[in-house]
Write a protein that holds these residues in place. Sequence first.
Motif, PDB file in Angstrom:
ATOM      1  N   VAL A 133       0.834  -1.197   0.000  1.00  0.00           N
ATOM      2  CA  VAL A 133       0.000   0.000   0.000  1.00  0.00           C
ATOM      3  C   VAL A 133       0.867   1.245   0.000  1.00  0.00           C
ATOM      4  N   VAL A 134       0.513   2.194  -0.851  1.00  0.00           N
ATOM      5  CA  VAL A 134       1.145   3.510  -0.840  1.00  0.00           C
ATOM      6  C   VAL A 134       0.108   4.531  -0.388  1.00  0.00           C
ATOM      7  N   LEU A 135       0.467   5.347   0.580  1.00  0.00           N
ATOM      8  CA  LEU A 135      -0.367   6.482   0.965  1.00  0.00           C
ATOM      9  C   LEU A 135       0.299   7.749   0.472  1.00  0.00           C
ATOM     10  N   VAL A 264      -3.583   2.310  -3.469  1.00  0.00           N
ATOM     11  CA  VAL A 264      -3.084   3.652  -3.186  1.00  0.00           C
ATOM     12  C   VAL A 264      -4.173   4.397  -2.423  1.00  0.00           C
ATOM     13  N   VAL A 265      -3.796   5.031  -1.316  1.00  0.00           N
ATOM     14  CA  VAL A 265      -4.731   5.841  -0.550  1.00  0.00           C
ATOM     15  C   VAL A 265      -4.331   7.304  -0.688  1.00  0.00           C
ATOM     16  N   ILE A 266      -5.265   8.133  -1.119  1.00  0.00           N
ATOM     17  CA  ILE A 266      -5.038   9.572  -1.231  1.00  0.00           C
ATOM     18  C   ILE A 266      -5.568  10.227   0.038  1.00  0.00           C
ATOM     19  N   ALA A 267      -4.686  10.899   0.762  1.00  0.00           N
ATOM     20  CA  ALA A 267      -5.047  11.541   2.019  1.00  0.00           C
ATOM     21  C   ALA A 267      -4.625  13.012   1.965  1.00  0.00           C
ATOM     22  N   GLY A 268      -4.662  13.683   3.105  1.00  0.00           N
ATOM     23  CA  GLY A 268      -4.282  15.085   3.163  1.00  0.00           C
ATOM     24  C   GLY A 268      -5.453  16.005   2.865  1.00  0.00           C
ATOM     25  N   GLY A 269      -5.237  17.285   3.089  1.00  0.00           N
ATOM     26  CA  GLY A 269      -6.303  18.267   2.945  1.00  0.00           C
ATOM     27  C   GLY A 269      -6.929  18.314   1.572  1.00  0.00           C
ATOM     28  N   VAL A 270      -6.125  18.123   0.523  1.00  0.00           N
ATOM     29  CA  VAL A 270      -6.648  18.206  -0.835  1.00  0.00           C
ATOM     30  C   VAL A 270      -7.581  17.036  -1.143  1.00  0.00           C
ATOM     31  N   MET A 297      -3.832  -2.858 -12.311  1.00  0.00           N
ATOM     32  CA  MET A 297      -3.532  -1.542 -11.764  1.00  0.00           C
ATOM     33  C   MET A 297      -3.942  -1.486 -10.304  1.00  0.00           C
ATOM     34  N   ALA A 298      -3.283  -0.627  -9.574  1.00  0.00           N
ATOM     35  CA  ALA A 298      -3.637  -0.442  -8.167  1.00  0.00           C
ATOM     36  C   ALA A 298      -5.011   0.203  -8.052  1.00  0.00           C
ATOM     37  N   ARG A 299      -5.750  -0.222  -7.037  1.00  0.00           N
ATOM     38  CA  ARG A 299      -6.973   0.499  -6.675  1.00  0.00           C
ATOM     39  C   ARG A 299      -6.568   1.826  -6.040  1.00  0.00           C
ATOM     40  N   ILE A 300      -7.301   2.873  -6.326  1.00  0.00           N
ATOM     41  CA  ILE A 300      -7.018   4.192  -5.767  1.00  0.00           C
ATOM     42  C   ILE A 300      -8.226   4.622  -4.954  1.00  0.00           C
ATOM     43  N   ARG A 301      -8.008   4.829  -3.670  1.00  0.00           N
ATOM     44  CA  ARG A 301      -9.080   5.215  -2.764  1.00  0.00           C
ATOM     45  C   ARG A 301      -8.696   6.504  -2.044  1.00  0.00           C
ATOM     46  N   THR A 302      -9.694   7.170  -1.499  1.00  0.00           N
ATOM     47  CA  THR A 302      -9.424   8.313  -0.634  1.00  0.00           C
ATOM     48  C   THR A 302      -9.491   7.875   0.820  1.00  0.00           C
ATOM     49  N   THR A 303      -8.885   8.670   1.677  1.00  0.00           N
ATOM     50  CA  THR A 303      -8.817   8.362   3.098  1.00  0.00           C
ATOM     51  C   THR A 303     -10.198   8.129   3.704  1.00  0.00           C
TER      52      THR A 303
END
Length: 337
Positions: A133-135, A264-270, A297-303
């Motif tokens: 997992v990549v954050l 992949v998890v997309i986090a942070g304010g944006v 391909m990697a699944r891409i999720r938000t936090t």
Amino acid sequence: MTRQMAGPRPLTVGIDVGGTNIRASVVDGDGEMLDTVQAPTPHSARALEDALDRVVRELCRRHPIGAVGLAVAGFITADRSTVRFAPHLPWKDTPVARRLSERLELPVILEHDANAAVWAEYRFGAAAGGHNVVLVAIGTGIGAALLIDGELYRGTHGVAPELGHLQVVPDGRACPCGKRGCWERYCSGTALADTAIEMLATDPVHSTVLARDIFRDPGSLTGRRVAGAAQDGDPLAVQVMADFARWLGLGLAFVSDIFDPDLVVIAGGVSSSAPLFLDEAREEYARAITGAGHRPMARIRTTQLGEAAGMIGAAELARATLADTGRGRSRVARSSH
């Protein structure tokens, strides 16, 4: 004072040590935050440690605490005891864990804030069930963390992975790290503002609300303002978000070529503005990845845990350390130091 900890999964404190505020929460073994306190972040090392001491003691008066974890935006030694450098904090080569542990008579561990966040998402949130997992935490810049087979990867010296400083544009925008063209200079909250200003300088015929704001006071522009304008349909802001999505997709393709994550998890304010860019970023990622069309391909999720992830992850990592050392009792003096 000595207290017995109830049950096999003790309560721990997770602290997000930010440049503006300290946020501390009591977290149980299921990742639930039971109690939270907040205080301003002092500007000297001694005052900061005093403030951390106070917030932990305040929580210890109300709960039986077994250990403390600090999530810090900075370089942490591999043994998680010392802050080498934190750009927004007064610690430099400071044995923070030892100092606080001696004061509190509790085990204390440090963790990079992105590592703490990905661990929380892995245990209780969007990364549950992931293996590699990549954050990517997108805020003022880019923070990143990596799990390999469910284990945090910190690198030899504790500073990996600095994905935000991959150079994506040779001789591109200047970065505070000293290099030019770093990924975070094109894919961050700061980048949203910079891109809007650059687009308007290149093509000043835009007549939009955002364009008028920039002409009036370019220094007041923020990524949040750009995202809000895009939400309202401002043509310039929509164009800026499309550029952001392209850079996010390209960067994630680079990351996937290197690490081949399944998630992949997309986090942070944006990440709160993900509906404005995530679909386009996924499409760019699918085009740009090496072997496109011939590999998973990697699944891409938000936090899922949002801003609480750092505290929850730091607390959970502190709990794991407590279990490893076999300590089953909590000692916290009521007196101040």
